[in-house]
Design a protein around this motif. Structure first.
Motif, PDB file in Angstrom:
ATOM      1  N   ASP A  17       2.235   8.634 -12.006  1.00  2.00           N
ATOM      2  CA  ASP A  17       2.234   7.179 -11.953  1.00  2.00           C
ATOM      3  C   ASP A  17       3.385   6.746 -11.058  1.00  2.00           C
ATOM      4  N   LEU A  18       3.109   5.884 -10.087  1.00  6.02           N
ATOM      5  CA  LEU A  18       4.152   5.393  -9.191  1.00  6.02           C
ATOM      6  C   LEU A  18       4.573   3.973  -9.539  1.00  6.02           C
ATOM      7  N   GLY A  19       3.943   3.406 -10.575  1.00  6.84           N
ATOM      8  CA  GLY A  19       4.168   2.012 -10.916  1.00  6.84           C
ATOM      9  C   GLY A  19       3.128   1.099 -10.302  1.00  6.84           C
ATOM     10  N   GLU A  20       2.080   1.692  -9.737  1.00  9.79           N
ATOM     11  CA  GLU A  20       1.032   0.926  -9.072  1.00  9.79           C
ATOM     12  C   GLU A  20       0.127   0.220 -10.081  1.00  9.79           C
ATOM     13  N   ALA A  21      -0.567  -0.791  -9.600  1.00 13.14           N
ATOM     14  CA  ALA A  21      -1.566  -1.459 -10.435  1.00 13.14           C
ATOM     15  C   ALA A  21      -2.850  -0.647 -10.488  1.00 13.14           C
ATOM     16  N   HIS A  22      -3.200  -0.008  -9.376  1.00 18.41           N
ATOM     17  CA  HIS A  22      -4.451   0.751  -9.307  1.00 18.41           C
ATOM     18  C   HIS A  22      -4.287   1.948  -8.377  1.00 18.41           C
ATOM     19  N   LYS A  23      -4.940   3.045  -8.720  1.00 12.24           N
ATOM     20  CA  LYS A  23      -5.151   4.135  -7.783  1.00 12.24           C
ATOM     21  C   LYS A  23      -6.472   3.885  -7.071  1.00 12.24           C
ATOM     22  N   VAL A  24      -6.445   4.019  -5.753  1.00 15.71           N
ATOM     23  CA  VAL A  24      -7.637   3.854  -4.923  1.00 15.71           C
ATOM     24  C   VAL A  24      -7.917   5.207  -4.279  1.00 15.71           C
ATOM     25  N   VAL A  25      -9.019   5.843  -4.657  1.00 14.67           N
ATOM     26  CA  VAL A  25      -9.338   7.150  -4.092  1.00 14.67           C
ATOM     27  C   VAL A  25     -10.310   6.964  -2.936  1.00 14.67           C
ATOM     28  N   ILE A  26      -9.974   7.567  -1.797  1.00 16.24           N
ATOM     29  CA  ILE A  26     -10.830   7.498  -0.610  1.00 16.24           C
ATOM     30  C   ILE A  26     -11.509   8.850  -0.445  1.00 16.24           C
ATOM     31  N   PHE A  74       0.861  -1.181   0.000  1.00 19.45           N
ATOM     32  CA  PHE A  74       0.000   0.000   0.000  1.00 19.45           C
ATOM     33  C   PHE A  74       0.897   1.230   0.000  1.00 19.45           C
ATOM     34  N   ILE A  75       0.677   2.124  -0.959  1.00 17.29           N
ATOM     35  CA  ILE A  75       1.409   3.385  -1.014  1.00 17.29           C
ATOM     36  C   ILE A  75       0.427   4.484  -0.630  1.00 17.29           C
ATOM     37  N   GLU A  76       0.559   4.981   0.588  1.00 19.97           N
ATOM     38  CA  GLU A  76      -0.353   6.034   1.043  1.00 19.97           C
ATOM     39  C   GLU A  76       0.232   7.382   0.642  1.00 19.97           C
ATOM     40  N   ASN A  77      -0.371   8.008  -0.339  1.00 17.86           N
ATOM     41  CA  ASN A  77       0.152   9.243  -0.901  1.00 17.86           C
ATOM     42  C   ASN A  77      -0.126  10.439   0.009  1.00 17.86           C
ATOM     43  N   VAL A  78       0.526  11.543  -0.278  1.00 12.77           N
ATOM     44  CA  VAL A  78       0.279  12.791   0.436  1.00 12.77           C
ATOM     45  C   VAL A  78      -1.186  13.193   0.250  1.00 12.77           C
ATOM     46  N   GLY A  79      -1.809  13.695   1.305  1.00 13.68           N
ATOM     47  CA  GLY A  79      -3.203  14.122   1.216  1.00 13.68           C
ATOM     48  C   GLY A  79      -3.378  15.284   0.262  1.00 13.68           C
ATOM     49  N   ASN A  80      -3.949  15.003  -0.912  1.00 17.28           N
ATOM     50  CA  ASN A  80      -4.019  16.013  -1.974  1.00 17.28           C
ATOM     51  C   ASN A  80      -4.815  15.402  -3.120  1.00 17.28           C
ATOM     52  N   LEU A  81      -5.875  16.045  -3.544  1.00 15.18           N
ATOM     53  CA  LEU A  81      -6.696  15.508  -4.631  1.00 15.18           C
ATOM     54  C   LEU A  81      -6.322  16.068  -6.001  1.00 15.18           C
ATOM     55  N   VAL A  82      -5.200  16.784  -6.090  1.00 17.46           N
ATOM     56  CA  VAL A  82      -4.817  17.388  -7.363  1.00 17.46           C
ATOM     57  C   VAL A  82      -3.577  16.710  -7.938  1.00 17.46           C
ATOM     58  N   CYS A  83      -2.424  16.997  -7.369  1.00 18.90           N
ATOM     59  CA  CYS A  83      -1.147  16.603  -7.983  1.00 18.90           C
ATOM     60  C   CYS A  83      -0.917  15.095  -8.086  1.00 18.90           C
ATOM     61  N   PRO A  84      -1.258  14.277  -7.092  1.00 18.21           N
ATOM     62  CA  PRO A  84      -0.990  12.844  -7.224  1.00 18.21           C
ATOM     63  C   PRO A  84      -1.700  12.185  -8.401  1.00 18.21           C
ATOM     64  N   ALA A  85      -2.723  12.837  -8.933  1.00 17.62           N
ATOM     65  CA  ALA A  85      -3.445  12.250 -10.067  1.00 17.62           C
ATOM     66  C   ALA A  85      -2.552  12.080 -11.282  1.00 17.62           C
ATOM     67  N   ALA A  86      -1.571  12.962 -11.444  1.00 14.12           N
ATOM     68  CA  ALA A  86      -0.749  12.976 -12.653  1.00 14.12           C
ATOM     69  C   ALA A  86       0.458  12.051 -12.576  1.00 14.12           C
ATOM     70  N   HIS A 104     -10.936  10.465 -12.274  1.00 11.99           N
ATOM     71  CA  HIS A 104     -10.764   9.844 -13.587  1.00 11.99           C
ATOM     72  C   HIS A 104      -9.607   8.855 -13.570  1.00 11.99           C
ATOM     73  N   ALA A 105      -8.564   9.159 -12.792  1.00  9.39           N
ATOM     74  CA  ALA A 105      -7.375   8.301 -12.747  1.00  9.39           C
ATOM     75  C   ALA A 105      -7.570   7.061 -11.877  1.00  9.39           C
ATOM     76  N   ALA A 106      -8.537   7.107 -10.964  1.00 10.19           N
ATOM     77  CA  ALA A 106      -8.726   6.005 -10.016  1.00 10.19           C
ATOM     78  C   ALA A 106      -9.557   4.885 -10.623  1.00 10.19           C
ATOM     79  N   ASP A 107      -9.272   3.676 -10.199  1.00 13.08           N
ATOM     80  CA  ASP A 107     -10.061   2.510 -10.620  1.00 13.08           C
ATOM     81  C   ASP A 107     -11.158   2.167  -9.621  1.00 13.08           C
ATOM     82  N   ILE A 108     -10.976   2.604  -8.383  1.00 14.96           N
ATOM     83  CA  ILE A 108     -11.952   2.285  -7.352  1.00 14.96           C
ATOM     84  C   ILE A 108     -12.057   3.453  -6.378  1.00 14.96           C
TER      85      ILE A 108
END
Length: 278
Positions: free
Chosen positions: A186-195, A172-184, A213-217
């Motif tokens: 790619d970290l090499g993940e299989a899926h982005k999970v937006v909470i 699990f890669i818990e990104n910095v709390g931010n709904l803008v920049c992490p969208a662009a 738009h970038a998230a799968d779930i």
């Protein structure tokens, strides 16, 4: 977008990074923006979909292409690294206060005896969240980004060297709390999970469309609070699917445990898929 000002520069290490501005600051008001009405200026209409003082739209596009191009090279290397080891990597993204870390600790507590789990924590400063994760008994690595507003693939690649996650597990890669920049990025993940928390407002998906738009779930969290809030669940899901018709939506509560099993079933099924072809 932060790629315009240079804070997305991937030539840095996981200890943090600095902003580099090598452009001239031009004083004037010839920048590209639209007036929707007297109360709205829209700076997202040009080719760069962004604005930076002193930079043309063409220059911003070039900077973004350069930064994201470098990042995507590192992301591709991370993706191969995960694939070679049968690891499912998930990029958890949200705004601050969505309950992302609480959801993660609950998930770990419930699944750590069944699955091999480890965590990369991204924050601007402090190791508070990584310490919370370590208390669950799984490995966690903290990456502090300094003034940076997101993790990038170069940071994650270095982090994996130190984290050394088990094969056939989940990172699990818990990104910095931010709904803008992490969208662009790619970290090499299989899926982005937006909470998304029900305390944030149902219109978040159309306010921050790139992320959804970038998230799968999408995990709609804190549903235990719905009796005390004016939150339209169906409207929120409709907004999310306007932005991303294929997004999967699960309504959960990390506090009460309500419907967390649906999230766990998705994790199990997705982790099994990562094993195919090894």
């Amino acid at each position: 977008m932060c790629t315009v000002c240079g804070c997305g520069n991937t030539d840095k290490n996981s200890e943090g990074h600095t902003h580099s501005h090598d452009h001239d600051h031009v004083h004037g008001h010839g920048e590209h923006h639209h007036h929707h009405d007297e109360g709205t200026h829209d700076y997202g209409q040009g080719p760069a979909h962004a604005h930076a003082p002193g930079l043309s739209q063409a220059r911003m596009v070039q900077i973004e292409q350069d930064i994201l191009g470098k990042n995507n090279q590192y992301a591709a290397a991370n993706r191969r690294w995960f694939s070679d080891r049968g690891i499912l990597a998930l990029n958890l993204v949200s705004s601050p206060g969505s309950g992302k870390t609480s959801l993660l600790t609950r998930t770990i507590d419930d699944l750590k005896s069944e699955l091999k789990l480890s965590v990369i924590e991204g924050d601007q400063q402090s190791a508070n969240d990584a310490e919370r994760i370590r208390k669950t008994g799984v490995k966690a690595l903290q990456i502090n980004t300094g003034k940076g507003c997101h993790l990038d693939a170069h940071m994650v690649g270095h982090g994996l060297e130190n984290l050394d996650p088990e094969e056939d597990g989940i990172v699990f890669i818990e990104n910095v709390g931010n709904l803008v920049c992490p969208a662009a990025f790619d970290l090499g993940e299989a899926h982005k999970v937006v909470i998304l928390s029900v305390t944030e407002g149902e219109d978040k998906p159309i306010k921050y469309p790139d992320m959804f738009h970038a998230a799968d779930i999408m995990l709609l969290n804190k549903i235990d609070l719905l009796p005390y809030l004016q939150f339209d669940v169906e409207q929120c899901i409709d907004y999310a699917r306007r932005v991303n018709p294929g997004i999967k939506v699960l309504q959960v509560s990390a506090t009460s445990g309500e419907n967390m099993q649906s999230w766990y079933q998705w994790l199990r099924a997705t982790q099994q898929i990562s094993q195919i072809g090894r």
